[in-house]
Design an enzyme around this catalytic site. Structure first.
Site, mmCIF file in Angstrom:
data_model
loop_
_atom_site.group_PDB
_atom_site.id
_atom_site.type_symbol
_atom_site.label_atom_id
_atom_site.label_comp_id
_atom_site.label_asym_id
_atom_site.label_seq_id
_atom_site.Cartn_x
_atom_site.Cartn_y
_atom_site.Cartn_z
ATOM 1 N N ARG A 1 0.800 -1.219 0.000
ATOM 2 C CA ARG A 1 0.000 0.000 0.000
ATOM 3 C C ARG A 1 0.840 1.279 0.000
ATOM 4 N NH1 ARG A 1 -5.115 -0.776 4.190
ATOM 5 N NH2 ARG A 1 -6.038 -2.643 3.219
ATOM 6 N N HIS B 1 -13.335 3.018 1.939
ATOM 7 C CA HIS B 1 -13.690 1.748 1.320
ATOM 8 C C HIS B 1 -15.033 1.222 1.837
ATOM 9 C CE1 HIS B 1 -11.828 0.582 5.147
ATOM 10 N NE2 HIS B 1 -12.574 -0.512 5.078
ATOM 11 N N ASP C 1 -3.661 4.420 4.822
ATOM 12 C CA ASP C 1 -2.770 4.030 3.728
ATOM 13 C C ASP C 1 -3.515 3.490 2.514
ATOM 14 O OD1 ASP C 1 -3.615 1.624 4.742
ATOM 15 O OD2 ASP C 1 -1.655 0.963 5.460
ATOM 16 N N ASP C 2 -4.852 3.515 2.530
ATOM 17 C CA ASP C 2 -5.621 3.160 1.339
ATOM 18 C C ASP C 2 -6.379 4.372 0.799
ATOM 19 O OD1 ASP C 2 -7.436 3.408 3.375
ATOM 20 O OD2 ASP C 2 -8.547 1.567 2.943
ATOM 21 N N ASP D 1 -10.549 7.232 15.850
ATOM 22 C CA ASP D 1 -11.371 8.256 15.210
ATOM 23 C C ASP D 1 -12.604 8.601 16.047
ATOM 24 O OD1 ASP D 1 -12.486 5.775 14.774
ATOM 25 O OD2 ASP D 1 -12.630 5.963 12.594
#
Length: 403
Positions: A149, A335, A222-223, A311
């Protein structure tokens, strides 16, 4: 007899003279009192201070437009700009910004969204002269994803913002750091995908941002692909000294948790949070107010008290403790959503993109460019070459267009 009468007459005469002098003195003094005002020069008129006119607070116009640079990294450049329409009329306490327009993708509508605390932006919505050096972009990753990634991000968008991007991982990778010259920070946190490990990394991110003295803290995973011109344009429409918390919730309702910071946990608290999988941004003014619950390891202890991941803890501190409202924006994507539904002609106007990963490889944005789906399964390379066609590894085609 005559000798006796003479002194008496002299005494009476002297008394009469004294009375006359006394009466004359009184008359003279009275005359002076009457003449003094008349003899004085006329007094100069002095202008008295006038009361200040009452001025009504300036009403914001019907729309606040910000130009997003096309491929420029400076707020002043507007090559192939995209307009960010931000309505600021009638904004009240508790208002949320739903930043989404079906035809432009970035239209902000001021309207109340159910739930959440009555936070507000401090001060006016003034444009902040912003450059990329003012933004701190934190990328959260783990050692096992450096190859699969992280290298893709470094090849694409990170290559355009190396000085502003800080990669937070859980293991050393001197070879990658020497080869790419990126800001790779080993947090020494656990590599496990647990609440404690995630909060450990977020704690380090927060402290590093405060040390940096930069104006904006933006967190991504990282995506995520960060569309840098759109990010700069979005943040430029706010001021870093205001209380600004920008992001996209992963839920359609506020989360509920036991209140163990202000009380003993016998009561619950509801708040919104921006999912870290899509990314979020916090102004420096707001980040500094978070310090009692976030700095120097306090973030970890706060997260443990409410028993929620990183978060969610960010949202708890901002909405529940500081009572500042999350500004909902549809410009951030994770995603968890159906990325194929994102209109093709708005893809390059978003702030972050993502991809489905192993569990759903088909969940990517629909965009056509110089790479096939087999050569670019995340579509990150295609997006990057449409934004930066001068990149040396991009196919040398006409400036691609999207279907």
């Amino acid at each position: 007899m005559n000798r006796l009468c003479r002194p008496v007459r002299m005494h009476i005469a002297s008394v009469g003279v004294s009375k006359f002098c006394f009466l004359f003195s009184l008359a003279f003094c009275g005359l002076l009192l009457l003449l003094i005002p008349a003899l004085q020069p006329p007094a100069r008129q002095v202008d008295l201070p006038q009361p200040r006119p009452q001025v009504r607070p300036a009403q914001a116009g019907p729309s606040h437009r910000v130009r997003v640079p096309g491929v420029s990294l400076h707020a002043g450049e507007t090559d192939s700009a995209t307009e960010l329409s931000r309505s600021s009329a009638g904004r009240t306490e508790g208002t949320r910004d739903d930043i989404h327009s079906p035809n432009r993708g970035v239209d902000s509508k001021g309207g109340a969204v159910p739930g959440g605390k009555g936070g507000r932006l401090s001060g006016s919505r003034s444009r902040d002269p912003l450059d990329f050096k003012d933004i701190f972009i934190a990328v959260k990753t783990t050692r096992k994803y450096h190859k699969s990634r992280l290298e893709l991000l470094i090849q694409t968008w990170v290559s355009r913002a190396k000085e502003q991007t800080y990669i937070f991982t859980d293991g050393e990778d001197k070879e990658l750091q020497m080869r790419t010259r990126v800001n790779l920070i080993n947090t020494n946190c656990s590599a496990a995908h647990t609440r404690q490990a995630l909060c450990c990394k977020m704690s380090v991110e927060y402290d590093k941002f405060i040390e940096s003295q930069k104006k904006w803290f933006c967190h991504v995973d990282d995506d995520n692909y960060v569309i840098l011109p759109s990010l700069l344009g979005l943040l430029s429409s706010y001021h870093h000294s205001q209380d600004v918390y920008l992001g996209r919730p992963s839920l359609d309702h506020p989360i509920e948790a036991a209140e163990r910071v202000k009380s003993d946990g016998s009561v619950s608290v509801k708040f919104w949070f921006a999912t870290g999988g899509a990314g979020f941004c916090i102004s420096r003014g707001l980040a500094l107010k978070m310090s009692p619950w976030a700095s120097l390891g306090n973030f970890i202890s706060t997260a443990e008290k409410i028993r929620l991941p990183d978060d969610c803890t960010i949202g708890y501190i901002i909405e529940a403790l500081l009572e500042v409202t999350l500004t909902h924006t549809h410009l951030f994507h994770s995603h968890l959503e159906n990325l194929q539904k994102l209109p093709t002609d708005t893809v390059l106007e978003q702030v972050t993109l993502s991809f489905g990963g192993f569990e759903n490889r088909r969940n990517v944005v629909s965009i056509v460019g110089g790479f096939s789906l087999a050569d670019d399964p995340t579509r990150f390379k295609t997006v990057h070459c449409l934004l930066y066609p001068d990149t040396d590894w991009c196919p040398k085609l006409d400036h691609g267009h999207m279907n």
